[in-house]
Design a protein around this motif. Structure first.
Motif, short mmCIF file in Angstrom:
data_model
loop_
_atom_site.label_atom_id
_atom_site.label_comp_id
_atom_site.label_asym_id
_atom_site.label_seq_id
_atom_site.Cartn_x
_atom_site.Cartn_y
_atom_site.Cartn_z
N UNK A 199 0.67 -1.16 0.00
CA UNK A 199 0.12 -0.20 0.15
C UNK A 199 0.86 1.29 0.00
N UNK A 200 2.02 1.21 0.07
CA UNK A 200 2.96 2.50 0.36
C UNK A 200 2.95 3.37 -0.63
N UNK A 201 3.13 2.88 -1.70
CA UNK A 201 2.98 3.96 -3.22
C UNK A 201 1.75 4.63 -3.19
N UNK A 202 0.37 3.95 -3.08
CA UNK A 202 -0.70 4.72 -2.74
C UNK A 202 -0.72 5.62 -1.88
N UNK A 203 -0.34 5.12 -0.38
CA UNK A 203 -0.74 5.85 0.59
C UNK A 203 0.24 7.17 0.49
N UNK A 204 1.41 7.27 -0.31
CA UNK A 204 2.18 8.37 -0.43
C UNK A 204 1.33 9.52 -1.23
N UNK A 205 0.19 9.40 -1.91
CA UNK A 205 -0.65 10.54 -2.24
C UNK A 205 -2.09 10.31 -1.87
N UNK A 206 -2.03 9.54 -0.63
CA UNK A 206 -3.60 9.84 0.10
C UNK A 206 -4.54 8.86 -0.57
N UNK A 207 -3.99 7.67 -1.13
CA UNK A 207 -5.17 6.67 -1.80
C UNK A 207 -5.06 5.53 -1.06
N UNK A 208 -5.87 4.52 -0.88
CA UNK A 208 -5.95 3.26 -0.35
C UNK A 208 -7.19 2.45 -1.34
N UNK A 220 -2.12 -11.93 -3.95
CA UNK A 220 -1.86 -10.42 -3.52
C UNK A 220 -2.38 -9.50 -4.32
N UNK A 221 -3.55 -8.66 -4.23
CA UNK A 221 -4.46 -8.22 -5.22
C UNK A 221 -4.77 -6.65 -4.80
N UNK A 222 -3.54 -5.75 -4.57
CA UNK A 222 -3.94 -4.50 -4.66
C UNK A 222 -5.00 -3.70 -5.49
N UNK A 223 -5.48 -2.43 -5.43
CA UNK A 223 -6.09 -1.97 -6.28
C UNK A 223 -6.61 -0.33 -6.06
N UNK A 224 -7.03 0.12 -6.63
CA UNK A 224 -7.65 1.63 -6.40
C UNK A 224 -8.87 1.80 -7.34
N UNK A 225 -9.89 2.40 -6.74
CA UNK A 225 -11.38 2.53 -7.35
C UNK A 225 -11.69 3.86 -7.35
N UNK A 226 -11.87 4.70 -8.22
CA UNK A 226 -12.69 6.03 -8.21
C UNK A 226 -14.04 5.70 -8.46
N UNK A 227 -15.11 5.79 -7.88
CA UNK A 227 -16.42 5.72 -8.13
C UNK A 227 -16.86 6.54 -9.36
N UNK A 237 -15.98 6.50 -12.36
CA UNK A 237 -14.91 6.66 -13.52
C UNK A 237 -14.19 5.51 -13.69
N UNK A 238 -13.43 5.19 -12.99
CA UNK A 238 -12.35 3.75 -13.16
C UNK A 238 -11.87 3.36 -12.11
N UNK A 239 -11.47 1.95 -12.22
CA UNK A 239 -10.91 1.03 -11.42
C UNK A 239 -9.49 0.24 -11.75
N UNK A 240 -8.89 0.04 -10.86
CA UNK A 240 -7.56 -0.58 -11.15
C UNK A 240 -7.35 -1.87 -10.10
N UNK A 241 -6.99 -2.88 -10.43
CA UNK A 241 -6.59 -4.05 -9.59
C UNK A 241 -5.70 -5.11 -10.38
N UNK A 242 -4.61 -5.40 -9.68
CA UNK A 242 -3.80 -6.55 -10.23
C UNK A 242 -3.33 -7.50 -8.97
N UNK A 243 -3.49 -8.95 -9.75
CA UNK A 243 -3.37 -9.84 -8.75
C UNK A 243 -2.70 -11.11 -9.11
#
Length: 698
Positions: free
Chosen positions: A525-534, A576-583, A585-591
């Motif tokens: 999660x570190x790279x996402x947390x760096x810009x306030x995402x999760x 291991x399946x991190x992701x980001x989701x913007x309601x 608009x779009x979503x991203x997940x890699x597993x």
């Protein structure tokens, strides 16, 4: 003056947004923030919304009927997502919570009172649940701040006490005890009802049939260990725990222990059954007609004239309830499975059918034995993932070629095509779970599954999240990739790359074997947390070998209590399946699926061994989704090594089956990435970028 007015308007706008957010937060905590459920407007409801009005009326009539309950009325009724075996995924026949609520996700509990209906679910399903449940329901979005638990909500509704009814066969003893303890002070009584209320109101002509398909033997060339050896090992652990018998209720544990498989649970190779064994005998409770074919009787030594301690005696499925009463008198202690991560343990009904002084609640030793794969299973999992990589490459090549010629696919059509490619692989039993394909706004719903009401066409102006897996005789797979058939914008690239960086950081980790699972989540999660995402879901979970796609004891989540106590063991497999989701608009997940491996050439100063991970999933990432300036030289080297492994392993598999379209697609999408071209970004620029991105992603 104009400048002052602009500033004043800006302050007013910020204040209004703050007030609105606070108001929304209050509604979320009450469960009242619902799409198209405002009393002040007539917004069109989502097309997948299920009208549950008549179902709730029927249920409430039952709740108030002493005649039909055979006891006093209940003030509230609890409906879980489980079946009698506390399975993670259940057959359509057992989807009682889905029937009463309309919500089809795999996780969630519902409580119905005489004037309210409320659903709890986690971050994977917030958007989906909001669109599926109608305005009769409140929605508790677990993961948000100050969301009341089931007990807290009940105590707020019934300050003077109440009766909470439940079906004891579909609630674990763990949950039963927890609720009983939490509700005792408020004088809310948890009542085990002898009648299943949802079964009573669910019309037989609408309810799916219960599956009873033929069982079969999982061959020793895949299992690596025969069932007699496994039973001997488990008996020793049961005896060590202080018991002389054990009841096994979890379907995946029975499948692993006896090396038999079935198709009673869609997408999971399980046989509906119970098992009781002691130091000499073993009794399998099952529909015996399911064992008549495929030599299962002979394999289990069930037809031997003379009984041995490796003979499995066959009993009728429903006889478990009488036998528990009788057999528990024969033993000093009988081990009953208790809660362990995703495994809820035995039901309250199982516990109640064993005399209290004979019960030994204990985590099932089978969970830990089956989580560490033997050498044959490890090799099988590698083979399964090479096959799976080939199926994915063939699918991507086909879709891309067709779209280039102007063909338009819907989400459901793409899912069907991918399922076919998987099923065509040798030793494949089809999917390990329902294929997830979400385009654009649908990709922002973490576990979205397209239906006829939501089925969107896939175009070149949004991300497509594709999550799927298969059941091969050699092993179970699960993979997620996010792609774009046009040109992704900078926000999509940034989110994708941050998710990818987290996955690569995890894959390269070397650590002492006493490190807790929760600690590894920080890297992801570190790279996402760096810009306030999760993201509001776990990072990973255990996976079986031709078993369940989600199994205990592995759970990777930094704030999950059990993950702060568990450690990785060599031979385990997990996702291991991190992701980001913007309601909207779009979503991203890699597993990816990973294997825990020893690193014996390293020695920790404290004496602990070093272990690490090996990536099993071999499916290319889409390079046009990369924000290359964010990738370091080391990360680029990792990607090149990964792509080289795909070319060698999956490439050979594709050529072996003469799948040249998939081969050429794979070669194009694993092309070399320059390793010395990482941009050097100044600290000031990084801070400014982080601020801008965090504002844009709100």
């Amino acid at each position: 003056m104009e400048r002052i007015l602009k500033i004043s308007f800006g302050i007013f706008l910020m204040y209004s947004v703050t007030i609105s957010m606070a108001f929304d937060e209050e509604l979320i905590q009450k469960g009242e923030l619902r799409k198209a459920c405002s009393k002040r407007g007539n917004a069109a409801p989502p097309p997948q919304r299920v009208n549950t009005t008549m179902r709730l009326i029927a249920l409430r009539e039952l709740m108030s009927s002493e005649v039909r309950l055979f006891t006093h009325p209940v003030d509230a009724y609890l409906i879980t997502s489980s079946d009698e075996h506390q399975s993670v995924e259940v057959a359509d026949y057992d989807k009682r919570r889905e029937y009463i609520s309309g919500f089809s996700g795999s996780y969630g509990d519902a409580i119905v009172t005489m004037d309210k209906a409320i659903l709890w679910t986690d971050g994977r399903y917030h958007l989906q649940a909001d669109e599926q449940i109608d305005c009769n329901w409140l929605l508790m979005r677990e993961g948000h701040k100050n969301i009341p638990t089931r007990s807290q909500w009940l105590k707020s509704q019934f300050p003077k006490g109440a009766r909470l009814g439940a079906n004891p066969q579909i609630i674990s003893e763990y949950m039963w005890r927890k609720l009983t303890h939490e509700l005792a002070e408020a004088k809310i009584e948890l009542v085990a009802l002898n009648v299943s209320l949802i079964d009573e109101i669910w019309p037989k002509n609408e309810r799916p049939a219960k599956l009873n398909k033929d069982a079969f033997v999982w061959d020793i060339k895949y299992a690596g260990k025969n069932f007699t050896t496994k039973i001997k090992e488990v008996r020793e652990l049961v005896k060590k725990a202080g018991a002389d018998a054990m009841v096994v209720t979890s379907l995946d544990e029975i499948a692993w222990l006896l090396n038999i498989r079935g198709r009673d649970i869609p997408l999971s190779p399980f046989l509906r059954s119970y098992l009781i064994f002691d130091m000499d005998d073993a009794f399998l409770y099952v529909n015996w007609k399911q064992l008549e074919k495929n030599d299962v009787f002979r394999y289990l030594h069930a037809k031997f004239e003379f009984k041995h301690n490796d003979t499995v005696q066959i009993r009728n499925y429903t006889e478990i309830w009488t036998d528990l009463r009788i057999k528990s008198q024969l033993y000093q202690k009988i081990l009953i499975p208790s809660h362990c991560v995703y495994s809820e343990g035995a039901s309250h009904a199982i516990y109640e059918h064993i005399f209290a002084d004979k019960r030994l609640p204990h985590q099932s030793p089978i969970i830990y034995l089956k989580s560490v794969k033997n050498p044959v299973e490890i090799e099988g999992m590698k083979i399964a993932h090479i096959k799976d990589g080939a199926a994915m490459c063939k699918f991507f090549a086909y879709i891309e070629a067709q779209m280039a010629n102007g063909k338009i696919f819907s989400e459901m059509a793409m899912a069907s095509i991918l399922d076919d490619f998987r099923y065509q692989q040798l030793q494949s039993l089809g999917n390990s779970f329902t294929t997830i394909i979400g385009f654009a706004a649908n990709s922002a719903k973490p576990h979205y599954i397209p239906t006829r009401n939501t089925n969107a066409n896939v175009y070149n102006n949004g991300t497509v999240v594709i999550e799927s897996g298969a059941q091969y005789y050699e092993g179970t797979t699960s993979v997620t990739r996010t792609i774009h058939y046009g040109e992704p914008d900078s926000l999509m690239k940034d989110a994708y790359t941050r998710v990818l960086i987290g996955q690569m950081a995890f894959a390269g980790l070397t650590f002492p074997n006493n490190m807790k699972m929760a600690d590894s989540d920080v890297l992801v999660r570190k790279s996402l947390w760096e810009v306030g995402l999760d993201y509001l879901h776990e990072t990973g979970h255990g996976i079986g070998t031709f078993l369940g796609v989600k199994e205990s004891p592995i759970a990777i989540q930094y704030d999950l209590e059990v993950a702060t106590k568990q450690t990785f063991k060599s031979g385990q497999f997990f996702t291991v399946e991190p992701g980001y989701y913007r309601e909207g608009y779009f979503g991203v997940r890699l597993q990816n699926v990973y294997q825990v491996i020893d690193k014996p050439w390293l020695q920790h100063t404290s004496g602990h061994k070093y272990i690490g991970f090996k990536t099993l999933t071999l499916v290319p990432y889409q390079q046009k989704m990369f924000a290359f300036e964010q990738l370091s030289t080391q990360q680029r080297k990792w990607l090149n090594r990964y792509n080289e492994e795909i070319r060698q392993e999956v490439g050979a598999e594709l050529k072996r089956h003469n799948s040249m379209e998939g081969f050429y697609w794979m070669m194009e999408n694993t092309k070399y990435i320059p390793e010395n071209g990482a941009a050097i970004i100044s600290t000031r620029f990084t801070l400014i970028s982080a601020l801008v991105l965090s504002l844009k992603f709100l």
